[in-house]
Design a protein around this motif. Structure first.
Motif, PDB file in Angstrom:
ATOM      1  N   UNK A  90       0.850  -1.229   0.198  1.00 30.89           N
ATOM      2  CA  UNK A  90       0.170   0.013  -0.070  1.00 30.89           C
ATOM      3  C   UNK A  90       0.820   1.360   0.066  1.00 30.89           C
ATOM      4  N   UNK A  91       2.101   1.341   0.834  1.00 30.73           N
ATOM      5  CA  UNK A  91       2.491   2.582   0.830  1.00 30.73           C
ATOM      6  C   UNK A  91       3.637   2.497  -0.372  1.00 30.73           C
ATOM      7  N   UNK A  92       4.069   1.444  -1.078  1.00 29.62           N
ATOM      8  CA  UNK A  92       4.710   1.693  -2.577  1.00 29.62           C
ATOM      9  C   UNK A  92       3.810   2.465  -3.508  1.00 29.62           C
ATOM     10  N   UNK A  93       2.478   2.060  -3.454  1.00 24.22           N
ATOM     11  CA  UNK A  93       1.638   2.624  -4.399  1.00 24.22           C
ATOM     12  C   UNK A  93       1.512   4.002  -4.003  1.00 24.22           C
ATOM     13  N   UNK A  94       1.266   4.345  -2.801  1.00 27.41           N
ATOM     14  CA  UNK A  94       1.419   6.041  -2.495  1.00 27.41           C
ATOM     15  C   UNK A  94       2.639   6.513  -2.757  1.00 27.41           C
ATOM     16  N   UNK A  95       3.560   5.900  -2.359  1.00 31.11           N
ATOM     17  CA  UNK A  95       4.894   6.701  -3.036  1.00 31.11           C
ATOM     18  C   UNK A  95       5.090   6.993  -4.479  1.00 31.11           C
ATOM     19  N   UNK A  96       4.760   6.055  -5.215  1.00 35.45           N
ATOM     20  CA  UNK A  96       4.486   5.847  -6.700  1.00 35.45           C
ATOM     21  C   UNK A  96       3.417   7.212  -7.047  1.00 35.45           C
ATOM     22  N   UNK A  97       2.529   7.140  -6.536  1.00 36.10           N
ATOM     23  CA  UNK A  97       1.679   8.520  -6.640  1.00 36.10           C
ATOM     24  C   UNK A  97       1.927   9.837  -6.333  1.00 36.10           C
ATOM     25  N   UNK A  98       2.720   9.706  -5.382  1.00 37.07           N
ATOM     26  CA  UNK A  98       3.186  11.111  -4.912  1.00 37.07           C
ATOM     27  C   UNK A  98       4.166  11.692  -5.800  1.00 37.07           C
ATOM     28  N   UNK A  99       5.062  10.512  -6.473  1.00 37.12           N
ATOM     29  CA  UNK A  99       6.212  10.858  -7.258  1.00 37.12           C
ATOM     30  C   UNK A  99       5.525  11.219  -8.532  1.00 37.12           C
ATOM     31  N   UNK A 159       4.443  14.883  -8.162  1.00 32.54           N
ATOM     32  CA  UNK A 159       5.616  15.765  -7.881  1.00 32.54           C
ATOM     33  C   UNK A 159       6.362  15.884  -9.012  1.00 32.54           C
ATOM     34  N   UNK A 160       6.521  14.875  -9.972  1.00 36.08           N
ATOM     35  CA  UNK A 160       7.627  14.827 -10.939  1.00 36.08           C
ATOM     36  C   UNK A 160       6.974  14.937 -12.136  1.00 36.08           C
ATOM     37  N   UNK A 161       5.668  14.338 -12.498  1.00 44.00           N
ATOM     38  CA  UNK A 161       5.081  14.054 -13.788  1.00 44.00           C
ATOM     39  C   UNK A 161       5.382  12.616 -14.197  1.00 44.00           C
ATOM     40  N   UNK A 162       6.363  12.055 -13.661  1.00 39.19           N
ATOM     41  CA  UNK A 162       6.596  10.667 -14.151  1.00 39.19           C
ATOM     42  C   UNK A 162       5.845   9.572 -13.625  1.00 39.19           C
ATOM     43  N   UNK A 163       5.038   8.803 -14.557  1.00 37.69           N
ATOM     44  CA  UNK A 163       4.038   7.941 -14.052  1.00 37.69           C
ATOM     45  C   UNK A 163       4.687   6.447 -14.194  1.00 37.69           C
ATOM     46  N   UNK A 164       5.811   6.137 -14.641  1.00 43.79           N
ATOM     47  CA  UNK A 164       6.454   4.706 -14.955  1.00 43.79           C
ATOM     48  C   UNK A 164       6.239   4.106 -13.663  1.00 43.79           C
ATOM     49  N   UNK A 165       6.555   4.412 -12.284  1.00 45.16           N
ATOM     50  CA  UNK A 165       6.408   3.548 -11.111  1.00 45.16           C
ATOM     51  C   UNK A 165       4.848   3.257 -10.805  1.00 45.16           C
ATOM     52  N   UNK A 166       4.215   4.364 -11.030  1.00 43.05           N
ATOM     53  CA  UNK A 166       2.742   4.429 -10.812  1.00 43.05           C
ATOM     54  C   UNK A 166       2.057   3.099 -11.631  1.00 43.05           C
ATOM     55  N   UNK A 167       2.422   3.332 -13.012  1.00 45.69           N
ATOM     56  CA  UNK A 167       1.813   2.610 -14.007  1.00 45.69           C
ATOM     57  C   UNK A 167       2.242   0.954 -13.439  1.00 45.69           C
TER      58      UNK A 167
END
Length: 293
Positions: free
Chosen positions: A174-183, A186-194
């Motif tokens: 869960x925290x990994x997803x939130x970190x990816x969303x916040x990133x 903040x940066x516009x990079x969606x690869x970790x979120x994807x």
């Protein structure tokens, strides 16, 4: 003295009643109304004739909730856009066992599956499967025969089991997803979120017709990520993020100029991939977010 004793007995039962009412209704405000109605009837009743106060209170609260749910469902048919349960912020101990199972029954995905059940199926399932109320007491609460109560629970269980929403996702996922969303914000990079989203992910936003929000459910990675990139990133980048527990899982509250503008929670599949993003923007549902439950 009798009034004070009556209040003491009621306060002992209040947490369970409020938890039951919220799960039946999906609304904290309506749940508190149902519990308050139960309290008033309890205090005016002839309590000397009540052999089992806890059962009596559960029965009364359940019946009141069913009445409110039937009325609420008519209103929800006319709701503007997607309807989501009123979010509640509460600390949850993420560990296996009874407390984890109770947390799972607060999750938005679980509450939405309950919406597909009839009011009596919903109440019967929650009473027996979540709050361990014996079948004879379930039957009494619903004013039906025990065999009918068992059938209600069986039908509800089959529906819920098929939906696969009663599992607890590890906290690190869960925290990994939130970190990816916040990133991504903040940066516009969606690869970790994807990478954290399932291929059939869905995004549902509840504005209640009072603030801008997606009016339909967005489906699939391309559509969801496109919405995040076009709409959310620019607006949410200026918000203050408060990571917290929303409905039994890690979520986030977003504040704009000190006021709550939105909250977001998630659902996951059994492999830990995010299957649903739930965004509540309806100000009526956010008004009491953060108050003690």
């Amino acid at each position: 003295m009798a009034q004070r004793d009556g209040l003491s007995a009621f306060e002992e039962a209040r947490p369970m009643l409020l938890g039951l009412a919220y799960r039946i209704l999906g609304s904290r405000a309506e749940a508190e109304d149902a519990v308050q109605d139960t309290c008033m009837k309890w205090l005016s009743a002839d309590r000397s004739a009540i052999e089992n106060p806890a059962s009596w209170l559960t029965t009364l609260c359940t019946r009141r909730c069913i009445d409110l749910l039937r009325s609420a469902r008519r209103t929800r048919v006319e709701y503007v856009g997607a309807w989501l349960p009123e979010p509640i912020q509460m600390s949850v101990e993420h560990e296996p066992g009874e407390r984890a199972a109770l947390a799972a029954s607060l999750q938005t995905a679980f509450l939405l599956v309950l919406e597909r059940l009839t009011p009596k199926e919903r109440a019967a399932y929650l009473l027996h499967e979540i709050f361990d109320v014996p079948y004879p007491e379930v039957a009494t609460a619903l004013d039906i025969q025990e065999t009918a109560a068992r059938k209600l629970v069986s039908r509800a269980r089959a529906n819920i089991d098929q939906s696969k929403v009663r599992h607890v996702t590890p906290l690190d996922r869960q925290e990994r997803l939130l970190a990816a969303f916040q990133a991504a914000v903040a940066t516009g990079g969606t690869e970790p979120l994807m990478a954290a989203l399932s291929s059939d992910v869905e995004l549902c936003a509840d504005g209640g017709g009072k603030v801008p929000a997606a009016l339909r459910v967005l489906r699939g990675k391309a559509e969801v990520l496109g919405f995040i990139d076009r709409v959310l990133l620019g607006y949410w980048r200026t918000c203050a993020w408060e990571v917290t527990d929303i409905n039994g899982g890690r979520g986030v509250i977003l504040r704009k100029d000190g006021e709550i503008a939105a909250c977001m929670s998630f659902a996951y599949d059994e492999h830990g991939a995010a299957t649903n993003l739930y965004i509540v923007r309806n100000p009526d549902k956010l008004a009491r977010l953060g108050e003690p439950v």
